[in-house]
Design a protein around this motif. Structure first.
Motif, PDB file in Angstrom:
ATOM      1  N   SER A 124       0.839  -1.200   0.000  1.00 33.47           N
ATOM      2  CA  SER A 124       0.000   0.000   0.000  1.00 33.47           C
ATOM      3  C   SER A 124       0.873   1.249   0.000  1.00 33.47           C
ATOM      4  O   SER A 124       0.579   2.214   0.689  1.00 33.47           O
ATOM      5  CB  SER A 124      -0.920   0.000   1.230  1.00 33.47           C
ATOM      6  OG  SER A 124      -0.189  -0.284   2.392  1.00 33.47           O
ATOM      7  N   PRO A 363      -8.525  -4.436 -12.154  1.00 31.99           N
ATOM      8  CA  PRO A 363      -7.887  -3.204 -11.688  1.00 31.99           C
ATOM      9  C   PRO A 363      -8.698  -2.579 -10.570  1.00 31.99           C
ATOM     10  O   PRO A 363      -9.930  -2.658 -10.592  1.00 31.99           O
ATOM     11  CB  PRO A 363      -7.887  -2.300 -12.929  1.00 31.99           C
ATOM     12  CG  PRO A 363      -8.842  -2.902 -13.874  1.00 31.99           C
ATOM     13  CD  PRO A 363      -9.015  -4.344 -13.519  1.00 31.99           C
ATOM     14  N   PRO A 364      -8.031  -2.013  -9.567  1.00 34.17           N
ATOM     15  CA  PRO A 364      -8.784  -1.400  -8.477  1.00 34.17           C
ATOM     16  C   PRO A 364      -9.631  -0.242  -8.992  1.00 34.17           C
ATOM     17  O   PRO A 364      -9.201   0.500  -9.890  1.00 34.17           O
ATOM     18  CB  PRO A 364      -7.701  -0.894  -7.521  1.00 34.17           C
ATOM     19  CG  PRO A 364      -6.420  -0.991  -8.247  1.00 34.17           C
ATOM     20  CD  PRO A 364      -6.597  -1.857  -9.435  1.00 34.17           C
ATOM     21  N   VAL A 365     -10.847  -0.129  -8.492  1.00 33.51           N
ATOM     22  CA  VAL A 365     -11.757   0.929  -8.957  1.00 33.51           C
ATOM     23  C   VAL A 365     -12.310   1.697  -7.762  1.00 33.51           C
ATOM     24  O   VAL A 365     -12.202   1.256  -6.624  1.00 33.51           O
ATOM     25  CB  VAL A 365     -12.946   0.361  -9.769  1.00 33.51           C
ATOM     26  CG1 VAL A 365     -12.492  -0.201 -11.099  1.00 33.51           C
ATOM     27  CG2 VAL A 365     -13.697  -0.702  -8.967  1.00 33.51           C
ATOM     28  N   PHE A 366     -12.910   2.847  -8.042  1.00 37.38           N
ATOM     29  CA  PHE A 366     -13.563   3.610  -6.991  1.00 37.38           C
ATOM     30  C   PHE A 366     -14.798   2.839  -6.494  1.00 37.38           C
ATOM     31  O   PHE A 366     -15.442   2.130  -7.257  1.00 37.38           O
ATOM     32  CB  PHE A 366     -14.008   4.975  -7.516  1.00 37.38           C
ATOM     33  CG  PHE A 366     -12.865   5.837  -7.995  1.00 37.38           C
ATOM     34  CD1 PHE A 366     -11.771   6.091  -7.172  1.00 37.38           C
ATOM     35  CD2 PHE A 366     -12.885   6.409  -9.256  1.00 37.38           C
ATOM     36  CE1 PHE A 366     -10.730   6.889  -7.611  1.00 37.38           C
ATOM     37  CE2 PHE A 366     -11.843   7.208  -9.698  1.00 37.38           C
ATOM     38  CZ  PHE A 366     -10.755   7.443  -8.873  1.00 37.38           C
ATOM     39  N   CYS A 401      -7.107   7.870  -2.354  1.00 29.95           N
ATOM     40  CA  CYS A 401      -7.957   6.976  -3.164  1.00 29.95           C
ATOM     41  C   CYS A 401      -7.956   7.411  -4.632  1.00 29.95           C
ATOM     42  O   CYS A 401      -8.017   6.587  -5.544  1.00 29.95           O
ATOM     43  CB  CYS A 401      -9.390   7.002  -2.662  1.00 29.95           C
ATOM     44  SG  CYS A 401      -9.582   6.476  -0.970  1.00 29.95           S
ATOM     45  N   TYR A 402      -7.903   8.719  -4.851  1.00 33.44           N
ATOM     46  CA  TYR A 402      -8.015   9.249  -6.222  1.00 33.44           C
ATOM     47  C   TYR A 402      -6.814   8.886  -7.102  1.00 33.44           C
ATOM     48  O   TYR A 402      -6.880   9.040  -8.329  1.00 33.44           O
ATOM     49  CB  TYR A 402      -8.188  10.781  -6.191  1.00 33.44           C
ATOM     50  CG  TYR A 402      -7.119  11.453  -5.370  1.00 33.44           C
ATOM     51  CD1 TYR A 402      -7.249  11.560  -3.991  1.00 33.44           C
ATOM     52  CD2 TYR A 402      -5.959  11.934  -5.949  1.00 33.44           C
ATOM     53  CE1 TYR A 402      -6.257  12.138  -3.212  1.00 33.44           C
ATOM     54  CE2 TYR A 402      -4.963  12.506  -5.185  1.00 33.44           C
ATOM     55  CZ  TYR A 402      -5.123  12.602  -3.814  1.00 33.44           C
ATOM     56  OH  TYR A 402      -4.124  13.148  -3.048  1.00 33.44           O
ATOM     57  N   THR A 403      -5.734   8.362  -6.496  1.00 29.72           N
ATOM     58  CA  THR A 403      -4.613   7.869  -7.310  1.00 29.72           C
ATOM     59  C   THR A 403      -5.124   6.843  -8.319  1.00 29.72           C
ATOM     60  O   THR A 403      -4.616   6.738  -9.437  1.00 29.72           O
ATOM     61  CB  THR A 403      -3.532   7.209  -6.427  1.00 29.72           C
ATOM     62  OG1 THR A 403      -3.246   8.065  -5.339  1.00 29.72           O
ATOM     63  CG2 THR A 403      -2.259   6.923  -7.203  1.00 29.72           C
ATOM     64  N   LEU A 404      -6.170   6.076  -7.896  1.00 31.35           N
ATOM     65  CA  LEU A 404      -6.724   5.016  -8.758  1.00 31.35           C
ATOM     66  C   LEU A 404      -7.236   5.549 -10.087  1.00 31.35           C
ATOM     67  O   LEU A 404      -7.428   4.786 -11.037  1.00 31.35           O
ATOM     68  CB  LEU A 404      -7.875   4.297  -8.048  1.00 31.35           C
ATOM     69  CG  LEU A 404      -7.549   3.583  -6.740  1.00 31.35           C
ATOM     70  CD1 LEU A 404      -8.802   2.967  -6.159  1.00 31.35           C
ATOM     71  CD2 LEU A 404      -6.495   2.509  -6.978  1.00 31.35           C
ATOM     72  N   ASN A 407      -6.054   4.550 -13.616  1.00 39.16           N
ATOM     73  CA  ASN A 407      -6.501   3.304 -14.256  1.00 39.16           C
ATOM     74  C   ASN A 407      -7.577   3.589 -15.295  1.00 39.16           C
ATOM     75  O   ASN A 407      -8.227   4.632 -15.262  1.00 39.16           O
ATOM     76  CB  ASN A 407      -7.102   2.374 -13.193  1.00 39.16           C
ATOM     77  CG  ASN A 407      -6.041   1.678 -12.370  1.00 39.16           C
ATOM     78  OD1 ASN A 407      -5.128   1.091 -12.921  1.00 39.16           O
ATOM     79  ND2 ASN A 407      -6.157   1.764 -11.054  1.00 39.16           N
TER      80      ASN A 407
END
Ligand code: SF4
Ligand code: SF4
Length: 613
Positions: A124, A363-366, A401-404, A407
């Motif tokens: 993380s 892929p990780p999502v919001f 979180c907004y780094t995601l 993607n």
């Protein structure tokens, strides 16, 4: 209270604690009067426990604006004779280092400990740096726990030794210690000196590191470290286990894997488990090396111990083959585990067939209802609609979180360096490439390190769009408060701060896609520095509040007759609650939908509506 047992547990009682919960109990047993942190995984739970228990325990605890401030708060308390603690994730120590290095140099009166929770394998984090190297850079003595019991007990010991030797102590944890749960036998709670009862015994210039005093302090620090060598030699944290021709030196979480491999495979080996790793117990290590022809070294991330051991072997003239990361026998990158230990020793895992399973890429999502989705949708739309008119050389992003958002489907986020760096990067891209770069930053990160960089953008007259994604909390690490939503003091308004730096600020609601898109379009087309605050509370926090208040969540649904299976909602908007049926038409999972209603704004055919089936 969720963590009451950690405060109420009696001496001798055994609790099943997370490593980070054990650290918090260690703070109570170690008599910490002042504790401070900035939340960061894998250290966050220490703060969650102390945030809840501090008042009842008679301790002062704060979520500081950043890790540097946390260390400064703790250092001031320790120079006033109180015991103090600062804790953070590994990269947080980079932020704190400017102050920490001087704190170690000048020393303390009351015991002071700093916990660095490192993240081998970077589960993380942006890297897997090994903060043990900081113990050599600063000269701070260091302990390395292997499990929650040691986490608690080492913190108590570190505070005692810190006070005795007048120097802060560093405790290096890792994810697998901080997040391991194990039985912990409690010790007695200490009497905590009340905050406010300390006294700064220094005076003008007493703690000001300028020459020649700082050189004298350097000599004193080296003397303190020398006086700790015999302590390390005698310390119960450094111990020899088992017997055999093979020698293994290990520390921290790696010890657990070594222990399991050696016992499960019946290997005859003598293990030197090191818990106090700066300064190293030189004589203990030298006599251990002397007893073996071959010694393996297992440790998390860098060959920190291996280098120290090689130095001792060379200086003592010991003829021993040392096998570790430097020799290529042990992999350098990623966490140690039983597989790594077994293969490095030239063994095979017995009876464990290698299983290869192809897992679909996800892929990780919001989250469903996440306000960032609306911000990214609107920003992407605005940038695309101005293609050919406005040059956006880069979208710089930040930590949260907004780094995601880098993607698919949004693809916004080209460069990330560290907390608060998106704004500085934007200034650099504007200078290098022209146009109007976009910098993304969250609310907690803005307070942490974004403000000086915003001042830099304004005072150097940079042309950039800064988007502050304000979800009202430090969401990624577990919803800790920040200065914008202070739990104890005055909350600071982001737009007031921004207005004092640049007059050009807009506040939008990312659940209103039209308003947000328009704001981005206007901001991108105007010259100079523009700031858009995109404000809407984190959906997880809002949902939890709604449930607590007994308010229903009104889900959205798709009218099948209107849906044309265009895929816009599930391909390009990508809320996890929306999926495609076999006919390609959209469906909404009512268990995931949080009723934000934003998807209804993206469907061109009005097929998404509020209400049950
Ligand atoms: S955007 Fe509308 S029409 Fe297109 S798939 Fe989704 S619900 Fe159906
Ligand atoms: S209303 Fe739409 S966007 Fe919001 S959570 Fe439900 S499905 Fe997702």
């Amino acid at each position: 209270m969720a963590y009451e047992r950690i405060l109420r547990g009696r001496e001798g009682e055994v609790l099943f604690l997370l490593g980070n919960e054990a650290f918090a109990r260690g703070a109570l047993e170690g008599g910490v009067s002042v504790a401070a942190t900035y939340p960061g995984t894998p250290s966050s739970e220490i703060g969650e426990v102390l945030f809840e228990l501090a008042e009842a325990a008679g301790m002062y605890f704060e979520y500081s604006t950043n890790e540097k401030v946390a260390v400064e708060v703790a250092y001031a308390a320790a120079t006033s004779g109180l015991r103090s603690l600062a804790f953070m994730k590994h990269v947080g120590l980079n932020v704190a280092m400017d102050s920490f290095i001087s704190a170690v140099l000048m020393g303390v009166e009351g015991g002071m400990a700093v916990i660095s929770a490192d993240d081998p394998s970077a589960h993380s984090s942006q890297n897997e740096q090994d903060n043990r190297t900081y113990s050599l850079l600063t000269g701070v003595p260091m302990l390395e726990p292997s499990d929650p019991q040691e986490a608690k007990d080492m913190l108590v010991d570190a505070l005692r030794m810190s006070e005795e030797h007048g120097v802060p102590f560093l405790i290096r944890s890792v994810t697998r210690v901080s997040h391991m749960r194990a039985p912990v036998r409690l010790g007695p709670l200490a009497e905590i000196r009340p905050p406010g009862s300390g006294e700064f015994r220094g005076g003008p210039g007493s703690h000001v590191p300028v020459p020649p005093r700082n050189l004298k302090w350097h000599e004193e620090l080296l003397a303190k470290l020398s006086s700790l060598v015999p302590v390390s030699e005698r310390s119960g944290w450094n111990r020899v286990e088992g017997s055999g021709d093979l020698g293994i030196v290990t520390s921290g979480a790696a010890y657990n894997y070594v222990h399991d491999v050696v016992s499960e495979q019946g290997i005859e080996a003598e293990i030197l488990k090191l818990g106090m790793t700066n300064p190293l117990p030189r004589s203990l290590i030298a006599s251990f090396l002397d007893r073996h022809d071959v010694v393996y070294v297992f440790e998390e991330v860098d060959p920190f111990l291996e280098r120290g051991i090689r130095e001792i072997a060379q200086m003592e003239g010991i003829d021993v083959e040392i096998r570790g990361k430097l020799s290529g026998h042990v992999p350098w990158v990623r966490e140690t585990d039983m597989d790594v230990v077994t293969r490095s020793l030239g063994l095979e895992l017995p009876g464990v067939p290698e299983v290869r399973v192809e897992i679909p890429r996800r892929p990780p999502v919001f989250c469903p209802g996440c306000p960032h989705r609306g911000t990214f949708w609107a920003l992407r739309k605005a940038i695309l609609s101005l293609r050919g008119k406005v040059k956006v050389p880069a979208v710089t992003t930040d930590i949260g979180c907004y780094t995601l958002g880098f993607n698919p489907p949004f693809g916004l986020g080209d460069v990330l360096l560290s907390m608060g760096a998106s704004l500085g990067l934007a200034g650099g891209f504007e200078v290098a490439s022209g146009g109007k770069p976009v910098a993304l930053i969250g609310d907690s990160t803005f307070f942490h390190a974004g403000i000086p960089a915003l001042i830099n953008l304004a005072s150097n007259d940079h042309d950039a769009l800064v988007v502050i994604l304000d979800n009202g909390t430090t969401a990624m690490t577990g919803h800790q408060p920040h200065p914008g939503q202070s739990a104890t003091g005055r909350s600071i308004s982001i737009e007031e701060v921004v207005r004092s730096i640049t007059g050009n600020v807009r506040v939008v609601d990312p659940y209103d896609l039209e308003q947000t898109t328009e704001a981005f379009k206007e901001a991108l087309q105007e010259p100079g520095l523009s700031v858009v605050v995109s404000r809407r509370a984190c959906s997880l926090m809002e949902d939890a509040l709604k449930r607590r208040r007994g308010e229903p969540i009104e889900h959205y649904r798709v009218i099948a007759d209107r849906c044309t299976a265009c895929g816009i909602c599930y391909r390009f908007f990508s809320c996890p609650a929306i999926y495609a049926g076999e006919d390609g038409k959209a469906r909404i999972d009512p268990f995931l939908c949080d009723g934000c209603g934003v998807c209804a704004q993206v469907c061109p055919f009005d097929a998404i509506v509020k209400g049950g089936d």
